[in-house]
Design a protein around this motif. Structure first.
Motif, PDB file in Angstrom:
ATOM      1  N   UNK A 204      59.119 -37.284  12.588  1.00 45.51           N
ATOM      2  CA  UNK A 204      60.390 -36.828  12.031  1.00 45.51           C
ATOM      3  C   UNK A 204      60.266 -35.409  11.493  1.00 45.51           C
ATOM      4  N   UNK A 205      59.201 -35.139  10.781  1.00 42.13           N
ATOM      5  CA  UNK A 205      59.014 -33.811  10.199  1.00 42.13           C
ATOM      6  C   UNK A 205      58.763 -32.766  11.271  1.00 42.13           C
TER       7      UNK A 205
ATOM      8  N   UNK B 287      62.719 -34.908   2.867  1.00 39.08           N
ATOM      9  CA  UNK B 287      61.691 -33.900   3.123  1.00 39.08           C
ATOM     10  C   UNK B 287      62.059 -32.975   4.271  1.00 39.08           C
ATOM     11  N   UNK B 288      63.194 -33.229   4.916  1.00 42.71           N
ATOM     12  CA  UNK B 288      63.568 -32.490   6.114  1.00 42.71           C
ATOM     13  C   UNK B 288      64.561 -31.370   5.813  1.00 42.71           C
ATOM     14  N   UNK B 289      64.593 -30.397   6.721  1.00 52.57           N
ATOM     15  CA  UNK B 289      65.539 -29.294   6.591  1.00 52.57           C
ATOM     16  C   UNK B 289      66.930 -29.692   7.073  1.00 52.57           C
ATOM     17  N   UNK B 290      66.970 -30.523   8.109  1.00 55.22           N
ATOM     18  CA  UNK B 290      68.237 -30.928   8.683  1.00 55.22           C
ATOM     19  C   UNK B 290      68.865 -32.095   7.950  1.00 55.22           C
TER      20      UNK B 290
ATOM     21  N   UNK C  95      64.726 -27.635  20.340  1.00 53.82           N
ATOM     22  CA  UNK C  95      65.796 -27.186  19.449  1.00 53.82           C
ATOM     23  C   UNK C  95      67.143 -27.687  19.962  1.00 53.82           C
ATOM     24  N   UNK C  96      67.882 -28.340  19.086  1.00 58.39           N
ATOM     25  CA  UNK C  96      69.202 -28.848  19.438  1.00 58.39           C
ATOM     26  C   UNK C  96      69.201 -30.181  20.150  1.00 58.39           C
ATOM     27  N   UNK C  97      68.049 -30.664  20.557  1.00 62.85           N
ATOM     28  CA  UNK C  97      68.018 -31.938  21.266  1.00 62.85           C
ATOM     29  C   UNK C  97      68.252 -33.095  20.297  1.00 62.85           C
TER      30      UNK C  97
ATOM     31  N   UNK D  93      65.312 -30.120  16.204  1.00 66.30           N
ATOM     32  CA  UNK D  93      66.000 -31.258  16.821  1.00 66.30           C
ATOM     33  C   UNK D  93      66.998 -31.871  15.842  1.00 66.30           C
ATOM     34  N   UNK D  94      67.981 -32.559  16.399  1.00 65.93           N
ATOM     35  CA  UNK D  94      68.960 -33.299  15.598  1.00 65.93           C
ATOM     36  C   UNK D  94      68.589 -34.780  15.676  1.00 65.93           C
TER      37      UNK D  94
END
Length: 253
Positions: free
Chosen positions: A30-31, A56-59, A12-14, A38-39
């Motif tokens: 990626x997913x 397709x991603x949340x970020x 998380x956050x990496x 992750x960023x």
């Protein structure tokens, strides 16, 4: 007490670059990394494919279209990550090409160069660009293949490129270790993507792979992300210069 339990794969956050992210394994990674918080910086030749994956991603990942064989492009990816996120924590050198099956006598010099340039030179250039903007705790993860150790007739260029990748990883691990950066290879067995999908079109080859694999099946997308998440996390801090094989026991038989 540590904020992350030992043995977990918290990313998380990496800040993570994934090359070859437009399809196949890169899309799966990626997913998985997006779901883990992750960023991301997503790299592939096709901007349209990257945008489709990004959708397709949340970020909100960086979408960086270009050729990993290009030195300047790799450096521009590193610069874009620094501009957006401040640094890079992990660089996953996953971009690769899987040629059709051909005897050495039927393999052109151009076909040979493309495989070596993308799979080996592209890995070198990406790892170098990533290392330039990483601090202690940085992770370089390279997608390799069991064919790097177990070359197969008809796949000379691919096998040679993946063998070279493993040697490159060992050298990089020695050079970057004093900076606290780890470098590792994930050697994949037979998955129904890329080269595997081509191989599986033949019933004889399909059954041959299954019979040669201890688990008696091909790999699936669910089998892929866990080891990459681990290697990109703090839990792998003392793992470097090694090859972790994910092949269902293909190498045993």
């Amino acid at each position: 007490m540590p904020s992350t339990p030992a043995g977990s794969a918290d990313v998380a956050g990496r800040r993570v670059v994934i090359t070859g992210a437009g399809r196949g394994l890169g899309r799966v990674l990626a997913q998985a990394f997006d779901a883990a918080g992750a960023r991301l910086g997503l790299v592939a030749r096709s901007e349209d494919a990257l945008k489709e994956v990004a959708g397709t991603l949340q970020g909100d990942p960086l979408v960086l279209a270009g050729d990993v064989r290009d030195e300047g492009f790799n450096e521009s990816v590193a610069e874009a990550m620094v501009e957006r996120y401040g640094a890079v924590d992990a660089w996953i050198c996953n971009a690769g090409v899987s040629p059709g099956v051909a005897a050495v006598t039927d393999t052109s010099a151009d076909a040979w160069r493309e495989v070596i340039d993308v799979n080996l030179t592209g890995t070198f250039l990406g790892a170098r660009a990533g290392a330039a903007v990483m601090g202690a705790g940085g992770r370089i993860i390279v997608t390799g293949s069991v064919l790097g150790d177990r070359p197969k007739g008809g796949l000379a260029a691919y096998s040679a490129s993946k063998s070279g990748v493993q040697s490159l990883v060992g050298a990089l691990a020695q050079e970057l270790g004093p900076r606290g950066i780890t470098v590792n290879t994930v050697a994949l067995g037979w998955f129904d993507t890329g080269l595997g999908a081509h191989w599986r079109r033949s019933a004889e080859r399909d059954s041959g792979i299954v019979e040669h694999t201890a688990l008696g099946r091909w790999g699936t997308p669910d089998d892929l992300p866990g080891i990459y998440l681990f290697l990109a996390s703090e839990s792998s801090a003392y793992v470097t210069g090694t090859t972790i094989t994910v092949d269902g026991g293909y190498s045993l038989l």
